[in-house]
Design a protein around this motif. Sequence first.
Motif, mmCIF file in Angstrom:
data_model
loop_
_atom_site.group_PDB
_atom_site.id
_atom_site.type_symbol
_atom_site.label_atom_id
_atom_site.label_comp_id
_atom_site.label_asym_id
_atom_site.label_seq_id
_atom_site.Cartn_x
_atom_site.Cartn_y
_atom_site.Cartn_z
ATOM 1 N N ASP A 247 4.249 -1.193 -11.386
ATOM 2 C CA ASP A 247 4.713 -0.019 -10.639
ATOM 3 C C ASP A 247 3.650 0.446 -9.651
ATOM 4 O OD1 ASP A 247 7.119 -0.013 -11.969
ATOM 5 O OD2 ASP A 247 6.583 1.611 -13.352
ATOM 6 N N THR A 248 2.388 0.396 -10.073
ATOM 7 C CA THR A 248 1.294 0.814 -9.193
ATOM 8 C C THR A 248 1.140 -0.146 -8.027
ATOM 9 O OG1 THR A 248 0.137 1.834 -11.059
ATOM 10 C CG2 THR A 248 -1.169 1.338 -9.103
ATOM 11 N N ARG A 249 1.233 -1.439 -8.314
ATOM 12 C CA ARG A 249 1.117 -2.421 -7.234
ATOM 13 C C ARG A 249 2.217 -2.212 -6.202
ATOM 14 N NH1 ARG A 249 -1.672 -6.897 -6.504
ATOM 15 N NH2 ARG A 249 -2.392 -6.971 -8.666
ATOM 16 N N GLN A 250 3.426 -1.886 -6.678
ATOM 17 C CA GLN A 250 4.511 -1.658 -5.736
ATOM 18 C C GLN A 250 4.310 -0.370 -4.947
ATOM 19 O OE1 GLN A 250 8.388 -2.933 -6.621
ATOM 20 N NE2 GLN A 250 9.399 -1.113 -5.824
ATOM 21 N N ALA A 251 3.890 0.705 -5.628
ATOM 22 C CA ALA A 251 3.704 1.991 -4.951
ATOM 23 C C ALA A 251 2.632 1.893 -3.863
ATOM 24 C CB ALA A 251 3.324 3.067 -5.964
ATOM 25 N N LEU A 252 1.505 1.272 -4.193
ATOM 26 C CA LEU A 252 0.438 1.131 -3.208
ATOM 27 C C LEU A 252 0.779 0.061 -2.171
ATOM 28 C CD1 LEU A 252 -2.755 1.399 -5.451
ATOM 29 C CD2 LEU A 252 -1.471 3.201 -4.326
ATOM 30 N N GLY A 253 1.515 -0.953 -2.619
ATOM 31 C CA GLY A 253 1.917 -2.020 -1.700
ATOM 32 C C GLY A 253 2.832 -1.530 -0.601
ATOM 33 N N ALA A 254 3.579 -0.459 -0.872
ATOM 34 C CA ALA A 254 4.470 0.090 0.158
ATOM 35 C C ALA A 254 3.667 0.629 1.331
ATOM 36 C CB ALA A 254 5.342 1.191 -0.437
ATOM 37 N N SER A 255 2.487 1.163 1.060
ATOM 38 C CA SER A 255 1.606 1.605 2.145
ATOM 39 C C SER A 255 0.898 0.413 2.791
ATOM 40 C CB SER A 255 0.565 2.596 1.613
ATOM 41 O OG SER A 255 1.168 3.805 1.231
ATOM 42 N N LEU A 258 2.160 -2.037 5.879
ATOM 43 C CA LEU A 258 1.895 -1.885 7.307
ATOM 44 C C LEU A 258 0.878 -2.926 7.782
ATOM 45 C CD1 LEU A 258 2.436 -0.239 9.857
ATOM 46 C CD2 LEU A 258 0.586 1.301 9.165
ATOM 47 N N VAL A 259 -0.098 -3.244 6.919
ATOM 48 C CA VAL A 259 -1.092 -4.260 7.244
ATOM 49 C C VAL A 259 -0.425 -5.629 7.363
ATOM 50 C CG1 VAL A 259 -3.163 -5.446 6.396
ATOM 51 C CG2 VAL A 259 -2.952 -2.965 6.146
ATOM 52 N N GLN A 260 0.623 -5.855 6.552
ATOM 53 C CA GLN A 260 1.281 -7.155 6.503
ATOM 54 C C GLN A 260 2.322 -7.353 7.602
ATOM 55 O OE1 GLN A 260 2.634 -6.396 2.442
ATOM 56 N NE2 GLN A 260 1.360 -8.087 1.727
ATOM 57 N N ALA A 261 2.595 -6.307 8.377
ATOM 58 C CA ALA A 261 3.690 -6.366 9.348
ATOM 59 C C ALA A 261 3.584 -7.549 10.296
ATOM 60 C CB ALA A 261 3.751 -5.057 10.146
ATOM 61 N N ARG A 262 2.382 -7.876 10.750
ATOM 62 C CA ARG A 262 2.222 -8.963 11.712
ATOM 63 C C ARG A 262 2.015 -10.310 11.044
ATOM 64 N NH1 ARG A 262 1.795 -7.576 16.896
ATOM 65 N NH2 ARG A 262 1.536 -5.355 17.396
ATOM 66 N N ASP A 270 9.680 -7.314 1.796
ATOM 67 C CA ASP A 270 10.175 -7.416 0.417
ATOM 68 C C ASP A 270 9.753 -6.219 -0.421
ATOM 69 O OD1 ASP A 270 11.306 -8.951 -1.929
ATOM 70 O OD2 ASP A 270 9.215 -8.796 -2.568
ATOM 71 N N ILE A 271 8.475 -5.836 -0.329
ATOM 72 C CA ILE A 271 8.024 -4.720 -1.166
ATOM 73 C C ILE A 271 8.626 -3.410 -0.687
ATOM 74 C CG2 ILE A 271 5.895 -4.105 0.085
ATOM 75 C CD1 ILE A 271 4.619 -3.965 -2.815
ATOM 76 N N GLY A 283 18.164 9.844 -5.902
ATOM 77 C CA GLY A 283 18.901 10.621 -4.923
ATOM 78 C C GLY A 283 18.579 10.092 -3.544
ATOM 79 N N ARG A 284 18.423 10.948 -2.587
ATOM 80 C CA ARG A 284 18.036 10.527 -1.245
ATOM 81 C C ARG A 284 16.626 9.954 -1.282
ATOM 82 N NH1 ARG A 284 19.652 11.833 3.949
ATOM 83 N NH2 ARG A 284 18.019 11.727 5.540
ATOM 84 N N PRO A 285 16.386 8.784 -0.648
ATOM 85 C CA PRO A 285 15.035 8.215 -0.648
ATOM 86 C C PRO A 285 14.013 9.214 -0.119
ATOM 87 C CG PRO A 285 16.604 6.631 0.241
ATOM 88 C CD PRO A 285 17.350 7.924 0.076
ATOM 89 N N ALA A 286 12.839 9.226 -0.727
ATOM 90 C CA ALA A 286 11.795 10.167 -0.333
ATOM 91 C C ALA A 286 11.398 9.961 1.122
ATOM 92 C CB ALA A 286 10.578 10.006 -1.236
ATOM 93 N N ARG A 287 11.084 11.066 1.795
ATOM 94 C CA ARG A 287 10.694 11.006 3.205
ATOM 95 C C ARG A 287 9.458 10.132 3.388
ATOM 96 N NH1 ARG A 287 11.686 14.867 7.283
ATOM 97 N NH2 ARG A 287 10.872 14.101 9.260
ATOM 98 N N THR A 288 8.541 10.162 2.432
ATOM 99 C CA THR A 288 7.335 9.353 2.542
ATOM 100 C C THR A 288 7.669 7.867 2.542
ATOM 101 O OG1 THR A 288 7.069 9.575 0.146
ATOM 102 C CG2 THR A 288 5.785 11.065 1.529
ATOM 103 N N VAL A 289 8.689 7.491 1.779
ATOM 104 C CA VAL A 289 9.090 6.084 1.727
ATOM 105 C C VAL A 289 9.723 5.654 3.046
ATOM 106 C CG1 VAL A 289 10.616 4.405 0.606
ATOM 107 C CG2 VAL A 289 9.354 6.067 -0.782
#
Length: 320
Positions: A247-255, A258-262, A270-271, A283-289
């Motif tokens: 869960d932690t790897r996914q939560a931090l991986g979402a941020s 951005l590094v992986q975009a290119r 995927d993440i 419910g509604r996806p969090a704004r941060t996500v």
Amino acid sequence: MGNGIGINRRHLFLLAGVGLVPAADLMSARHFSDHASAVIDNLYAEYPRRDLAATARTAGAHLRSLAAVGGQRMRAHVAQDVLMLQGRAGALRARALVDAGDTEAAWRVLGTAIARASRAGDRRTVAFGFATKSAADLADRRPADALRIAERGLHISGDDPRLYLAAARAHAARLDADAADADVRIAERLLDEQNAPMIGGPMPGVTSRLEWSRAAVDVYSRTGRSDRARDVLETTVADVPANLTEDTRQALGASYALVQARAEPDAGADILRRTLTASATMGRPARTVTARVDAFLAAVPDQRHPAVRDLVDLRRSLDV
């Protein structure tokens, strides 16, 4: 008044109806403050696992009940406790509204919540309120205002790690990498001094190391310091309890996506797809996500990439 806290029975029944006074203790309610505080603390603790809309509604119900009681004559120490509880309930409602993307509603709550917490002398909730206010400005794409609010909160409330992280996010949005890094490091030092817990809900006065890590990875990813972002990610994943590793790897991986975009759009998309899907279950996806998804999509060079198209389709299907 006829009871231990000086609140009339009609309002005691009102508080009992939303769980802020134990039903069995209506005659004396000697433990009103402790019980009501525990109820609201539990809402904060359960925040990561609760539906955002449900949290906002529940906190709102508590806030309305406390506001009705607050208009009555009562003993001075109880009035102070009610003000404190109003501030905490309001700050929680605002946080849930901001995370859900309803910053307009959050603004209607924030000023009053901060004012009541300030009158009650609750500096921890004041700091939490300013950090949420800064996040609302950032969500509305006003990084200069977000930074000003975070700095004002630090001036009023003193050193608070969450406010330094709010300032760091604002600096990152303004592409001021050095200032963002400095604030992240100050927050880290404060957490070391406080012997902060590794995990925990977003409680006023308590910033977990995991909350710091989320902000740090986000800041370093946005300011191009990919090595530092990966280092924080891997160190945190290694430090959390084993049952929270993925869960932690996914939560931090979402941020970090951005590094992986290119270079690695497959991995990043995927993440983010998994993170967006998980967030939608509350419910509604969090704004941060959704903000992370937007930043990733804007940075991907080839919008025709299959994984990127799948992420765009998912975002549209969730109506976000």
